[in-house]
Scaffold this motif. Structure first.
Motif, PDB file in Angstrom:
ATOM      1  N   UNK A 103       4.334   5.620   3.298  1.00  0.00           N
ATOM      2  CA  UNK A 103       3.818   6.273   3.547  1.00  0.00           C
ATOM      3  C   UNK A 103       5.137   7.479   2.908  1.00  0.00           C
ATOM      4  N   UNK A 104       4.253   8.172   2.129  1.00  0.00           N
ATOM      5  CA  UNK A 104       4.539   9.572   1.808  1.00  0.00           C
ATOM      6  C   UNK A 104       3.487  10.953   2.922  1.00  0.00           C
ATOM      7  N   UNK A 105       4.580  11.697   3.846  1.00  0.00           N
ATOM      8  CA  UNK A 105       4.182  11.864   4.556  1.00  0.00           C
ATOM      9  C   UNK A 105       4.191  13.848   4.437  1.00  0.00           C
ATOM     10  N   UNK A 106       3.490  14.470   3.442  1.00  0.00           N
ATOM     11  CA  UNK A 106       3.121  15.841   3.500  1.00  0.00           C
ATOM     12  C   UNK A 106       2.725  16.651   4.829  1.00  0.00           C
ATOM     13  N   UNK A 107       3.347  17.718   4.426  1.00  0.00           N
ATOM     14  CA  UNK A 107       1.890  19.139   5.314  1.00  0.00           C
ATOM     15  C   UNK A 107       3.433  18.809   6.916  1.00  0.00           C
ATOM     16  N   UNK A 118       0.654  -1.052  -0.082  1.00  0.00           N
ATOM     17  CA  UNK A 118      -0.186  -0.135   0.215  1.00  0.00           C
ATOM     18  C   UNK A 118       1.085   1.472   0.261  1.00  0.00           C
ATOM     19  N   UNK A 119       0.623   2.254  -0.956  1.00  0.00           N
ATOM     20  CA  UNK A 119       1.555   3.574  -1.046  1.00  0.00           C
ATOM     21  C   UNK A 119       0.458   4.872  -0.868  1.00  0.00           C
ATOM     22  N   UNK A 120       0.678   4.775   0.688  1.00  0.00           N
ATOM     23  CA  UNK A 120      -0.098   5.876   1.369  1.00  0.00           C
ATOM     24  C   UNK A 120       0.256   7.532   1.343  1.00  0.00           C
ATOM     25  N   UNK A 121      -0.276   8.644   0.633  1.00  0.00           N
ATOM     26  CA  UNK A 121      -0.178   9.329   0.568  1.00  0.00           C
ATOM     27  C   UNK A 121      -0.893  10.508   1.014  1.00  0.00           C
ATOM     28  N   UNK A 159       7.315   1.258   4.934  1.00  0.00           N
ATOM     29  CA  UNK A 159       8.689   2.256   5.231  1.00  0.00           C
ATOM     30  C   UNK A 159       7.682   3.829   5.300  1.00  0.00           C
ATOM     31  N   UNK A 160       8.636   5.052   5.934  1.00  0.00           N
ATOM     32  CA  UNK A 160       7.702   5.982   5.973  1.00  0.00           C
ATOM     33  C   UNK A 160       8.973   7.262   5.209  1.00  0.00           C
ATOM     34  N   UNK A 161       8.489   8.249   4.037  1.00  0.00           N
ATOM     35  CA  UNK A 161       9.144   8.702   3.289  1.00  0.00           C
ATOM     36  C   UNK A 161       8.830  10.715   3.687  1.00  0.00           C
ATOM     37  N   UNK A 162       9.887  11.461   4.355  1.00  0.00           N
ATOM     38  CA  UNK A 162       9.613  12.988   4.835  1.00  0.00           C
ATOM     39  C   UNK A 162       9.047  13.275   3.356  1.00  0.00           C
ATOM     40  N   UNK A 163       8.282  13.923   3.383  1.00  0.00           N
ATOM     41  CA  UNK A 163       8.482  15.471   2.168  1.00  0.00           C
ATOM     42  C   UNK A 163       9.251  15.814   2.178  1.00  0.00           C
ATOM     43  N   UNK A 174       6.264  10.833  13.787  1.00  0.00           N
ATOM     44  CA  UNK A 174       5.184  10.726  14.228  1.00  0.00           C
ATOM     45  C   UNK A 174       4.887   9.797  14.971  1.00  0.00           C
ATOM     46  N   UNK A 175       4.277   9.554  15.596  1.00  0.00           N
ATOM     47  CA  UNK A 175       4.515   8.113  16.036  1.00  0.00           C
ATOM     48  C   UNK A 175       2.917   7.234  15.642  1.00  0.00           C
ATOM     49  N   UNK A 176       1.674   7.759  15.299  1.00  0.00           N
ATOM     50  CA  UNK A 176       1.174   6.833  14.166  1.00  0.00           C
ATOM     51  C   UNK A 176       1.867   6.317  13.136  1.00  0.00           C
ATOM     52  N   UNK A 177       2.839   7.322  12.542  1.00  0.00           N
ATOM     53  CA  UNK A 177       3.608   6.485  11.157  1.00  0.00           C
ATOM     54  C   UNK A 177       5.033   5.987  11.747  1.00  0.00           C
ATOM     55  N   UNK A 178       5.195   5.861  12.923  1.00  0.00           N
ATOM     56  CA  UNK A 178       5.750   5.283  12.969  1.00  0.00           C
ATOM     57  C   UNK A 178       5.827   3.734  13.214  1.00  0.00           C
ATOM     58  N   UNK A 179       4.314   3.721  13.963  1.00  0.00           N
ATOM     59  CA  UNK A 179       3.448   2.517  14.248  1.00  0.00           C
ATOM     60  C   UNK A 179       3.443   1.989  12.926  1.00  0.00           C
TER      61      UNK A 179
END
Length: 172
Positions: free
Chosen positions: A114-118, A79-82, A137-141, A124-129
């Motif tokens: 996950x690509x986190x924008x904004x 899943x790619x979550x943006x 993985x989580x990719x920062x903007x 953030x706890x939710x994205x690490x978890x």
């Protein structure tokens, strides 16, 4: 990023047709599509501001997506979550996080990239978890984010791919 041997689906959330249903997703491109044109057209539409103005319930939408992919017989899936800074926390069902984590830990693996924008960051706890539970993985903007995300998507199913790699650190 869709090659000749790839299939994908594109869902957006929340579904503007069902604003009061936190788990409603709009299936913009059906899962199993191979033609990249419909996905590109939908992403172009979104880039022009075709978003819903209220927070989506991220965990509910992910539970729907992960559940469907786990039932799919496709071999390499992710899943790619943006997401922007609004993860829909005020609308979140009480036990949805526990249910999503339990689902993510069941076989077969479905990593969440996950690509986190904004304003939010990968710290953030939710994205690490989410990254830990899904082995994603989580990719920062930032300027390198599109290339990093494309590389992670391309690596799904490979020995050094997204599954089993630690969450990215950082953010803006």
């Amino acid at each position: 990023m869709v090659g000749v041997h790839h299939t994908y689906g594109l869902w957006t959330f929340p579904d503007p047709a069902h604003p009061d249903a936190p788990d409603a997703v709009r299936r913009a491109v059906p899962l199993g599509s191979a033609d990249p044109a419909p996905g590109k057209a939908e992403l172009d539409r979104i880039a022009k501001g075709a978003l819903v103005g209220h927070g989506a319930a991220m965990e509910e939408a992910l539970t729907v997506a992960v559940g469907e992919l786990k039932r799919s017989d496709v071999a390499n899936k992710a899943v790619v979550l943006i997401i922007d800074q609004d993860d829909g926390a005020p609308r979140r069902a009480a036990d949805v996080e526990r249910s999503l984590v339990a689902l993510l830990k069941k076989a077969p693996a479905v990593p969440v990239l996950t690509l986190v924008l904004g304003r939010a960051t990968c710290d953030a706890f939710v994205f690490k978890g989410l990254a830990d539970a899904s082995r994603g993985r989580c990719v920062p903007a930032g300027p390198a984010a599109p290339d990093l995300l494309a590389g992670l998507v391309a690596s799904v199913g490979s020995a050094g791919g997204a599954a089993g790699t630690p969450a990215a650190e950082g953010g803006r």
